[in-house]
Motif scaffolding. Structure first.
Motif, PDB file in Angstrom:
ATOM      1  N   ASN A   1      26.715  22.715   1.303  1.00 45.29           N
ATOM      2  CA  ASN A   1      25.768  21.751   1.853  1.00 45.29           C
ATOM      3  C   ASN A   1      24.891  22.433   2.899  1.00 45.29           C
ATOM      4  N   THR A   2      23.604  22.287   2.783  1.00 48.14           N
ATOM      5  CA  THR A   2      22.678  22.826   3.775  1.00 48.14           C
ATOM      6  C   THR A   2      21.616  21.769   4.083  1.00 48.14           C
ATOM      7  N   LYS A   3      20.950  21.944   5.218  1.00 50.15           N
ATOM      8  CA  LYS A   3      19.870  21.036   5.588  1.00 50.15           C
ATOM      9  C   LYS A   3      18.667  21.335   4.714  1.00 50.15           C
ATOM     10  N   ARG A   4      18.090  20.289   4.135  1.00 53.37           N
ATOM     11  CA  ARG A   4      16.955  20.433   3.238  1.00 53.37           C
ATOM     12  C   ARG A   4      15.927  19.363   3.553  1.00 53.37           C
ATOM     13  N   SER A   5      14.675  19.707   3.401  1.00 54.64           N
ATOM     14  CA  SER A   5      13.613  18.716   3.569  1.00 54.64           C
ATOM     15  C   SER A   5      12.435  19.089   2.682  1.00 54.64           C
ATOM     16  N   ALA A   6      11.636  18.101   2.364  1.00 52.44           N
ATOM     17  CA  ALA A   6      10.434  18.326   1.554  1.00 52.44           C
ATOM     18  C   ALA A   6       9.383  17.299   1.936  1.00 52.44           C
ATOM     19  N   THR A   7       8.140  17.739   1.908  1.00 48.51           N
ATOM     20  CA  THR A   7       7.007  16.847   2.170  1.00 48.51           C
ATOM     21  C   THR A   7       6.074  16.902   0.974  1.00 48.51           C
ATOM     22  N   ALA A   8       5.738  15.729   0.458  1.00 50.90           N
ATOM     23  CA  ALA A   8       4.801  15.612  -0.657  1.00 50.90           C
ATOM     24  C   ALA A   8       3.643  14.726  -0.233  1.00 50.90           C
ATOM     25  N   SER A   9       2.522  14.882  -0.926  1.00 52.07           N
ATOM     26  CA  SER A   9       1.386  14.007  -0.646  1.00 52.07           C
ATOM     27  C   SER A   9       0.635  13.719  -1.940  1.00 52.07           C
ATOM     28  N   GLY A  10      -0.168  12.682  -1.914  1.00 48.74           N
ATOM     29  CA  GLY A  10      -0.995  12.301  -3.049  1.00 48.74           C
ATOM     30  C   GLY A  10      -2.104  11.396  -2.575  1.00 48.74           C
ATOM     31  N   ARG A  11      -2.995  11.066  -3.491  1.00 48.07           N
ATOM     32  CA  ARG A  11      -4.192  10.315  -3.105  1.00 48.07           C
ATOM     33  C   ARG A  11      -4.577   9.337  -4.210  1.00 48.07           C
ATOM     34  N   ILE A  12      -5.071   8.168  -3.798  1.00 41.79           N
ATOM     35  CA  ILE A  12      -5.677   7.235  -4.740  1.00 41.79           C
ATOM     36  C   ILE A  12      -7.107   6.977  -4.285  1.00 41.79           C
ATOM     37  N   HIS A  13      -8.046   7.241  -5.183  1.00 42.97           N
ATOM     38  CA  HIS A  13      -9.464   6.974  -4.910  1.00 42.97           C
ATOM     39  C   HIS A  13      -9.741   5.514  -5.228  1.00 42.97           C
ATOM     40  N   ILE A  14     -10.423   4.840  -4.326  1.00 43.41           N
ATOM     41  CA  ILE A  14     -10.681   3.407  -4.457  1.00 43.41           C
ATOM     42  C   ILE A  14     -12.170   3.140  -4.248  1.00 43.41           C
ATOM     43  N   PRO A  15     -12.685   2.056  -4.804  1.00 39.84           N
ATOM     44  CA  PRO A  15     -14.098   1.724  -4.579  1.00 39.84           C
ATOM     45  C   PRO A  15     -14.328   1.234  -3.150  1.00 39.84           C
ATOM     46  N   LYS A  16     -15.590   1.213  -2.759  1.00 40.60           N
ATOM     47  CA  LYS A  16     -15.952   0.837  -1.387  1.00 40.60           C
ATOM     48  C   LYS A  16     -15.456  -0.556  -1.028  1.00 40.60           C
ATOM     49  N   VAL A  17     -15.533  -1.500  -1.961  1.00 42.80           N
ATOM     50  CA  VAL A  17     -15.121  -2.876  -1.666  1.00 42.80           C
ATOM     51  C   VAL A  17     -13.632  -2.929  -1.314  1.00 42.80           C
ATOM     52  N   ALA A  18     -12.799  -2.111  -1.975  1.00 48.49           N
ATOM     53  CA  ALA A  18     -11.371  -2.077  -1.668  1.00 48.49           C
ATOM     54  C   ALA A  18     -11.118  -1.376  -0.327  1.00 48.49           C
ATOM     55  N   TYR A  19     -11.874  -0.313  -0.068  1.00 50.56           N
ATOM     56  CA  TYR A  19     -11.773   0.387   1.217  1.00 50.56           C
ATOM     57  C   TYR A  19     -12.087  -0.575   2.363  1.00 50.56           C
ATOM     58  N   ASN A  20     -13.179  -1.332   2.225  1.00 59.14           N
ATOM     59  CA  ASN A  20     -13.577  -2.268   3.277  1.00 59.14           C
ATOM     60  C   ASN A  20     -12.545  -3.369   3.475  1.00 59.14           C
ATOM     61  N   LEU A  21     -11.917  -3.788   2.389  1.00 53.42           N
ATOM     62  CA  LEU A  21     -10.886  -4.824   2.471  1.00 53.42           C
ATOM     63  C   LEU A  21      -9.748  -4.393   3.394  1.00 53.42           C
ATOM     64  N   ILE A  22      -9.383  -3.097   3.325  1.00 56.33           N
ATOM     65  CA  ILE A  22      -8.282  -2.582   4.148  1.00 56.33           C
ATOM     66  C   ILE A  22      -8.769  -2.188   5.539  1.00 56.33           C
ATOM     67  N   ALA A  23      -9.911  -1.504   5.599  1.00 54.41           N
ATOM     68  CA  ALA A  23     -10.403  -0.983   6.878  1.00 54.41           C
ATOM     69  C   ALA A  23     -10.918  -2.089   7.800  1.00 54.41           C
ATOM     70  N   PHE A  24     -11.486  -3.136   7.212  1.00 53.73           N
ATOM     71  CA  PHE A  24     -12.089  -4.206   8.006  1.00 53.73           C
ATOM     72  C   PHE A  24     -11.576  -5.565   7.531  1.00 53.73           C
ATOM     73  N   PRO A  25     -10.290  -5.858   7.747  1.00 59.09           N
ATOM     74  CA  PRO A  25      -9.746  -7.138   7.267  1.00 59.09           C
ATOM     75  C   PRO A  25     -10.444  -8.313   7.956  1.00 59.09           C
ATOM     76  N   GLY A  26     -10.754  -9.319   7.162  1.00 60.13           N
ATOM     77  CA  GLY A  26     -11.394 -10.508   7.705  1.00 60.13           C
ATOM     78  C   GLY A  26     -12.901 -10.440   7.775  1.00 60.13           C
ATOM     79  N   VAL A  27     -13.472  -9.245   7.528  1.00 61.87           N
ATOM     80  CA  VAL A  27     -14.934  -9.098   7.562  1.00 61.87           C
ATOM     81  C   VAL A  27     -15.479  -9.389   6.162  1.00 61.87           C
ATOM     82  N   PRO A  28     -16.572 -10.171   6.053  1.00 64.74           N
ATOM     83  CA  PRO A  28     -17.142 -10.446   4.717  1.00 64.74           C
ATOM     84  C   PRO A  28     -17.492  -9.155   3.997  1.00 64.74           C
ATOM     85  N   ASP A  29     -17.318  -9.164   2.678  1.00 60.85           N
ATOM     86  CA  ASP A  29     -17.527  -7.965   1.874  1.00 60.85           C
ATOM     87  C   ASP A  29     -19.004  -7.718   1.605  1.00 60.85           C
TER      88      ASP A  29
END
Length: 199
Positions: free
Chosen positions: A9-37
Motif C-alpha cells: 500500500n502506498t499513497k497515490r493521487s491523480a488529478t484529471a480535468s475536462g471541458r464542456i463547451h456551451i452556447p452563450k445563452v447557457a453560459y449567461n444562465l450560470i454566470a448571471f442567474p436571474g438576469v434576463p437572457d
C-alpha cells in the motif's frame, strides 16, 4: 483483473480535468442567474429559449449538482469500469468553473459528410468550431492502496461534465461539446510521478 496482492500500500493521487463547451445563452444562465437572457445571437425563437431556460433553472444550481454527481460517480468507478479494482478513497475534490475566451472564427455548424444506417454523419468539430464559452471540471482523488486512482479521477470528470449536459440540455440543445478529458498529474505507484506539460 490484474493481481495486485503482492504490492504494498502506498499513497497515490491523480488529478484529471475536462471541458464542456456551451452556447452563450447557457453560459449567461450560470454566470448571471436571474438576469434576463440576451438571445439575439441564438438561432431559435425567444419563446423556446425562455422555456428551455425555465426548465434548466428548475433543476437547480448546475455547478453544485455536477460537483456532487462527480463525487458520487468517482466512488462508483469499479462498478462502471469492468476491470477496475474497488478502492477505499481517502479524499475526492471536484471543482467546476466557467471560462470564456475570445472566439477565433465565425461559429459554424459541422459539415455534413454523408449518412449511414445510424443517420447523418458529420465531420468532427475542430477546436475553432467550438463555442468560446465553457465549463472546466477538475477532480483530484487520493487513496492509500495497491493501485492508482487515475480511473477514479477520469470518471469523476466525465460524470461531472455529463451532468452539466443533462442540466443544460433544455437550453443548450445540441450545441454542447464535451472534450479535452485527460490526466493532469499523478503521484505514487511503481511508475512514479507524472505531470503533463502545459501546452
Amino acid at each position: 483483473m490484474v493481481n495486485v496482492s503482492g504490492k504494498a500500500n502506498t499513497k497515490r493521487s491523480a488529478t484529471a480535468s475536462g471541458r464542456i463547451h456551451i452556447p452563450k445563452v447557457a453560459y449567461n444562465l450560470i454566470a448571471f442567474p436571474g438576469v434576463p437572457d440576451d438571445t439575439s445571437d441564438v438561432n431559435f425563437n425567444k419563446s423556446a429559449t425562455q422555456i428551455g431556460t425555465e426548465k434548466a433553472r428548475s433543476k437547480g444550481n448546475v455547478l453544485t449538482v455536477a460537483q456532487l454527481a462527480a463525487i458520487m460517480g468517482c466512488k462508483r468507478t469499479s462498478e462502471l469500469i469492468p476491470l477496475c479494482h474497488p478502492l477505499s478513497l481517502s479524499h475526492i475534490a471536484v471543482s467546476l468553473r466557467l471560462e470564456a475566451s475570445r472566439p477565433t472564427t465565425q461559429q459554424q455548424s459541422p459539415e455534413l459528410v454523408g449518412s449511414s444506417e445510424f443517420g447523418t454523419v458529420s465531420r468532427d468539430l475542430n477546436l475553432e468550431d467550438r463555442s468560446p464559452y465553457s465549463i472546466v471540471c477538475e477532480a483530484t482523488v487520493s487513496c492509500e492502496g495497491k493501485t492508482g486512482v487515475e480511473m477514479e479521477a477520469l470518471t469523476a470528470v466525465s460524470v461531472g461534465l455529463l451532468t452539466v449536459w443533462d442540466m443544460l440540455k433544455a437550453v443548450a440543445g445540441r450545441e454542447m461539446v464535451i472534450g479535452d478529458i485527460f490526466i493532469q498529474r499523478k503521484e505514487g505507484g511503481k511508475s512514479g510521478d507524472f505531470v503533463r506539460p502545459r501546452p
